[in-house]
Each structure stands twice: as C-alpha cells, then as structure tokens.
Design a protein around this motif. Structure first.
Motif, PDB file in Angstrom:
ATOM      1  N   UNK A 125       0.829  -1.206   0.000  1.00 43.46           N
ATOM      2  CA  UNK A 125       0.000   0.000   0.000  1.00 43.46           C
ATOM      3  C   UNK A 125       0.862   1.254   0.000  1.00 43.46           C
ATOM      4  N   UNK A 126       0.383   2.283  -0.660  1.00 44.53           N
ATOM      5  CA  UNK A 126       1.084   3.566  -0.644  1.00 44.53           C
ATOM      6  C   UNK A 126       0.945   4.189   0.744  1.00 44.53           C
ATOM      7  N   UNK A 127       1.874   5.068   1.079  1.00 44.21           N
ATOM      8  CA  UNK A 127       1.809   5.702   2.403  1.00 44.21           C
ATOM      9  C   UNK A 127       0.560   6.551   2.553  1.00 44.21           C
ATOM     10  N   UNK A 131      -1.884   6.702   5.764  1.00 46.60           N
ATOM     11  CA  UNK A 131      -2.126   7.973   6.447  1.00 46.60           C
ATOM     12  C   UNK A 131      -3.589   8.383   6.436  1.00 46.60           C
ATOM     13  N   UNK A 132      -4.298   8.084   5.358  1.00 48.23           N
ATOM     14  CA  UNK A 132      -5.681   8.537   5.232  1.00 48.23           C
ATOM     15  C   UNK A 132      -6.655   7.700   6.045  1.00 48.23           C
ATOM     16  N   UNK A 133      -6.309   6.473   6.318  1.00 46.31           N
ATOM     17  CA  UNK A 133      -7.251   5.605   7.022  1.00 46.31           C
ATOM     18  C   UNK A 133      -6.537   4.804   8.116  1.00 46.31           C
ATOM     19  N   UNK A 161      -9.487   1.399   0.242  1.00 49.46           N
ATOM     20  CA  UNK A 161      -9.418   2.607  -0.566  1.00 49.46           C
ATOM     21  C   UNK A 161     -10.737   3.351  -0.679  1.00 49.46           C
ATOM     22  N   UNK A 162     -11.693   2.997   0.152  1.00 53.20           N
ATOM     23  CA  UNK A 162     -12.998   3.658   0.115  1.00 53.20           C
ATOM     24  C   UNK A 162     -12.873   5.166   0.251  1.00 53.20           C
ATOM     25  N   UNK A 163     -12.031   5.615   1.167  1.00 49.94           N
ATOM     26  CA  UNK A 163     -11.902   7.048   1.430  1.00 49.94           C
ATOM     27  C   UNK A 163     -10.692   7.693   0.758  1.00 49.94           C
ATOM     28  N   UNK A 164      -9.875   6.905   0.099  1.00 51.96           N
ATOM     29  CA  UNK A 164      -8.669   7.440  -0.554  1.00 51.96           C
ATOM     30  C   UNK A 164      -8.532   6.866  -1.966  1.00 51.96           C
ATOM     31  N   UNK A 165      -9.471   7.204  -2.856  1.00 50.33           N
ATOM     32  CA  UNK A 165      -9.441   6.611  -4.195  1.00 50.33           C
ATOM     33  C   UNK A 165      -8.216   6.998  -5.010  1.00 50.33           C
ATOM     34  N   UNK A 166      -7.499   8.051  -4.613  1.00 45.34           N
ATOM     35  CA  UNK A 166      -6.312   8.443  -5.370  1.00 45.34           C
ATOM     36  C   UNK A 166      -5.094   7.592  -5.025  1.00 45.34           C
TER      37      UNK A 166
END
Length: 176
Positions: A125-127, A131-133, A161-166
């Motif tokens: 996973x990307x950082x 960080x977002x979740x 990725x529900x809250x961080x689609x980017x």
C-alpha cells in the motif's frame, strides 16, 4: 413489467487482476495511477508509489530497480514463491500467512526476502493509504490472519481505498 435491479456504483475503478509467475495480483491503481504491475512467466514486479509513475520498467530490468519514484515499494515475485521487497522511502509490504503477519522488509532501507507459500498474501500500500485511514489499517492488522486470507482481494482493496481513491495498492496472492 420491468424489474429494476439496484446497482452499487463505486467512485473508483474496480481492481484489476494480473496473473504472473504463480501470483494473482489485485491492483488498485488509484486516480493518481500510483500502482503498476509488470507480469512475466517466471518473475513479476509490482510497484506502488505515492504519486503517478511514467513507467514501471520492463521485464528485462527485473534485476535492477524498476523506474519509479524513490518513495515506491517494489516487489519482485518469482515462480518458486520467493519474493524480494524494496521500500527505502515507502511503507513496507505486509505478508499475511496462516500463522503470522509480518512486515517485509523488517528493517527500513534494506531489501526484504522471503518465500510465500500457496495461499499467502502480500499487501502493498502507498503511504497515503496508511495515512488517510489509520483506524482501518489498525483493524486490518489486528484481524486474524485466516480472516485476511479468506477475504476476496477485491473486497480488501475496496475497504482500504474507500476514502482514498487516489492512493494505490495491491494484494498479491501466491497461487498453488
């Protein structure tokens, strides 16, 4: 008479699956196209970064670092189940087996090497996803390994990725 079937529309594209070298890779590229796969019959490479990548290298370049940002996590999977993970400025990958959950590499800045058994999973996973979740990651890390292994890879990615689609990420499952 016409029947209406409810459909759930996701705000991001569905994970893409790539098969290579005995692995099934469920890939969430994200809006920033932050995850890539270079498949091969004997080796496969997965790169997850925090930003867009112009290229993910080529199968010829497997023995060299793959072109990508220095903040990327690069995974090489071999047909015998051996993996090598490099994550100098990125979060390590998370290896989930029936018995344990392990960070690969365990020491930042050094390559991590291990062998995945059939059914084992590697979460890359990307950082920005971490960080977002953070609460979602804590729940994921505290779940039983058997539950993580039993879940569909697409469902894991959708939840993460529900809250961080980017953001980008991959679930690498060893076939066998």
């Amino acid at each position: 008479m016409t029947a209406t079937i409810p459909v759930r529309i996701s705000p991001y594209p569905a994970p893409r699956h790539v098969l290579g070298a005995g692995f099934d890779i469920a890939l969430h590229e994200g809006a920033a196209r932050a995850a890539r796969v270079v498949p091969g019959a004997k080796r496969v490479c997965v790169v997850v970064a925090d930003g867009a990548m112009s290229t993910a290298g080529s199968p010829v370049a497997f023995d060299l670092p793959v072109a990508g940002p220095s903040s990327s996590c690069q995974v090489w999977g071999h047909a015998d189940g051996a993996i090598q993970v490099r994550a100098a400025w990125a979060p390590p990958a998370l290896l989930v087996s029936r018995a344990r959950v392990l960070m690969v590499p365990e020491t930042p800045g050094t390559p991590g090497v291990c062998v995945m058994a059939p059914g084992d999973r590697l979460l890359v996973l990307s950082s920005s996803a971490y960080e977002a979740a953070p609460e979602r990651m804590v729940r994921l890390l505290h779940e039983e390994p058997a539950r993580l292994l039993a879940a569909e890879a697409d469902d894991l990615l959708e939840g993460l990725f529900r809250d961080v689609p980017e953001a980008g990420g991959a679930v690498v499952t060893r076939l066998g």
